[in-house]
Each structure stands twice: as structure tokens, then as C-alpha cells.
Design a protein around this motif. Structure first.
Motif, short mmCIF file in Angstrom:
data_model
loop_
_atom_site.label_atom_id
_atom_site.label_comp_id
_atom_site.label_asym_id
_atom_site.label_seq_id
_atom_site.Cartn_x
_atom_site.Cartn_y
_atom_site.Cartn_z
N GLY A 89 17.21 -62.15 17.23
CA GLY A 89 16.45 -63.31 16.77
C GLY A 89 17.30 -64.57 16.78
O GLY A 89 16.85 -65.64 17.23
N TYR A 115 16.47 -64.82 4.69
CA TYR A 115 17.85 -64.65 4.26
C TYR A 115 18.00 -64.99 2.78
O TYR A 115 18.60 -64.22 2.02
CB TYR A 115 18.76 -65.55 5.10
CG TYR A 115 20.23 -65.42 4.77
CD1 TYR A 115 20.99 -64.40 5.31
CD2 TYR A 115 20.84 -66.32 3.91
CE1 TYR A 115 22.33 -64.27 5.00
CE2 TYR A 115 22.18 -66.19 3.59
CZ TYR A 115 22.92 -65.17 4.14
OH TYR A 115 24.25 -65.05 3.82
N ASN A 142 21.54 -53.86 16.67
CA ASN A 142 20.28 -53.97 15.94
C ASN A 142 19.45 -55.08 16.58
O ASN A 142 19.90 -56.22 16.65
CB ASN A 142 20.58 -54.30 14.48
CG ASN A 142 19.34 -54.35 13.62
OD1 ASN A 142 18.24 -54.58 14.10
ND2 ASN A 142 19.52 -54.15 12.33
N GLY A 186 13.73 -67.42 9.34
CA GLY A 186 14.99 -66.72 9.13
C GLY A 186 15.69 -67.16 7.86
O GLY A 186 16.25 -66.34 7.12
N HIS A 218 17.19 -56.86 15.51
CA HIS A 218 16.94 -58.01 14.64
C HIS A 218 17.93 -59.14 14.89
O HIS A 218 17.61 -60.30 14.69
CB HIS A 218 17.00 -57.59 13.16
CG HIS A 218 15.84 -56.77 12.74
ND1 HIS A 218 15.89 -55.40 12.72
CD2 HIS A 218 14.59 -57.10 12.34
CE1 HIS A 218 14.72 -54.93 12.32
NE2 HIS A 218 13.92 -55.95 12.09
N HIS A 219 19.12 -58.79 15.32
CA HIS A 219 20.14 -59.81 15.57
C HIS A 219 19.85 -60.60 16.84
O HIS A 219 20.48 -61.63 17.07
CB HIS A 219 21.53 -59.18 15.62
CG HIS A 219 21.98 -58.72 14.28
ND1 HIS A 219 22.49 -57.46 14.07
CD2 HIS A 219 21.98 -59.33 13.07
CE1 HIS A 219 22.79 -57.33 12.79
NE2 HIS A 219 22.48 -58.45 12.17
#
Length: 131
Positions: free
Chosen positions: A110, A24, A105, A20, A107-108
Motif C-alpha cells: 500500500g 495507523y 506482507n 493509512g 499490506h506493505h
């Protein structure tokens, strides 16, 4: 060396955190920077915003480093300090819940998963094995 379920959870958390943080730092921040330039954000606002985005990336790497160190300790049979890991777990879970509740979403999720894995690793009692 001791490979326990706690070690596996810490290693999984650390790997996800590193993944992550790299994503990022190398994809999200440059993309946001480009978008802010494209929409004509003032240079003073742009500089401060991008600086804080990079700070967040550095903090993510710092958290990942702390969890990696804890995973190494656990593999070596040393019980890692729980309080710093608990703080990191709460931060990741809180962010995951807040981000997902706003965006829906997946993905959040994660961040939430990382926090849950880390918290799960902390639920196991300390080993009573002699050193």
C-alpha cells in the motif's frame, strides 16, 4: 475548475494516505502499545517508543494534508509544487519496498502504491493554460 488525470492521481494518493494514517493512529499504535505493556517493557522505554509511534502518525497526517492541498490546487487549475510531493513519493516508495522486502506482507505494498500514484501525478507536464 479543472479535473485532470493528475488531479485524479493526487486525490487517490491523498485518500489512501488519509486512510493509512487513520488506521495507523487508531489501530496500529494502540495495538502495539498494548503489546508492549503486555510483554512488560520498562515504562521509560515504553513512553519513548509510544511517543515516537505517535510522531510517525502525525507525520503521516502531515504528508496526507500536503498531498490533499496539492490535489485541491490541481483541481483549481493551479500547478502544485513538485519538490515536496516528490520527497513524499520517494519516502512512501522507499518505505514500501523496505517493508515488503522484510515481511512479504501484501499490506506493505500500500505504501509503495501511494508513492507510485504520487510519482505518476508528478510526471505530467505543467498546464500551459492561461490563468
Amino acid at each position: 475548475m479543472t479535473f485532470s488525470f493528475r488531479s485524479a492521481l493526487l486525490i487517490a494518493s491523498a485518500l489512501l494516505m488519509i486512510f493509512g494514517a487513520v488506521g495507523y493512529a487508531f489501530f496500529v499504535v494502540p495495538d502495539l502499545h498494548g503489546d508492549l505493556v503486555e510483554i512488560g517493557v520498562r515504562p521509560t522505554v515504553l513512553g519513548g517508543t509510544v511517543l515516537h509511534l505517535y510522531f510517525a502518525g502525525i507525520a503521516m497526517f502531515g504528508f496526507a494534508l500536503m498531498v490533499t492541498a496539492a490535489a485541491i490546487q490541481a483541481v483549481r487549475g493551479i500547478a502544485p509544487a513538485r519538490l515536496p510531493l516528490a520527497v513524499i513519493a520517494v519516502i512512501y516508495m522507499a518505505f514500501g519496498v523496505m517493508a515488503f522486502s522484510r515481511s512479504h506482507n501484501p499490506h506493505h505494498l500500500g505504501s509503495l502504491a501511494i508513492g507510485v500514484l504520487l510519482a505518476a501525478a508528478l510526471t505530467f507536464p505543467r498546464s500551459r493554460a492561461p490563468h
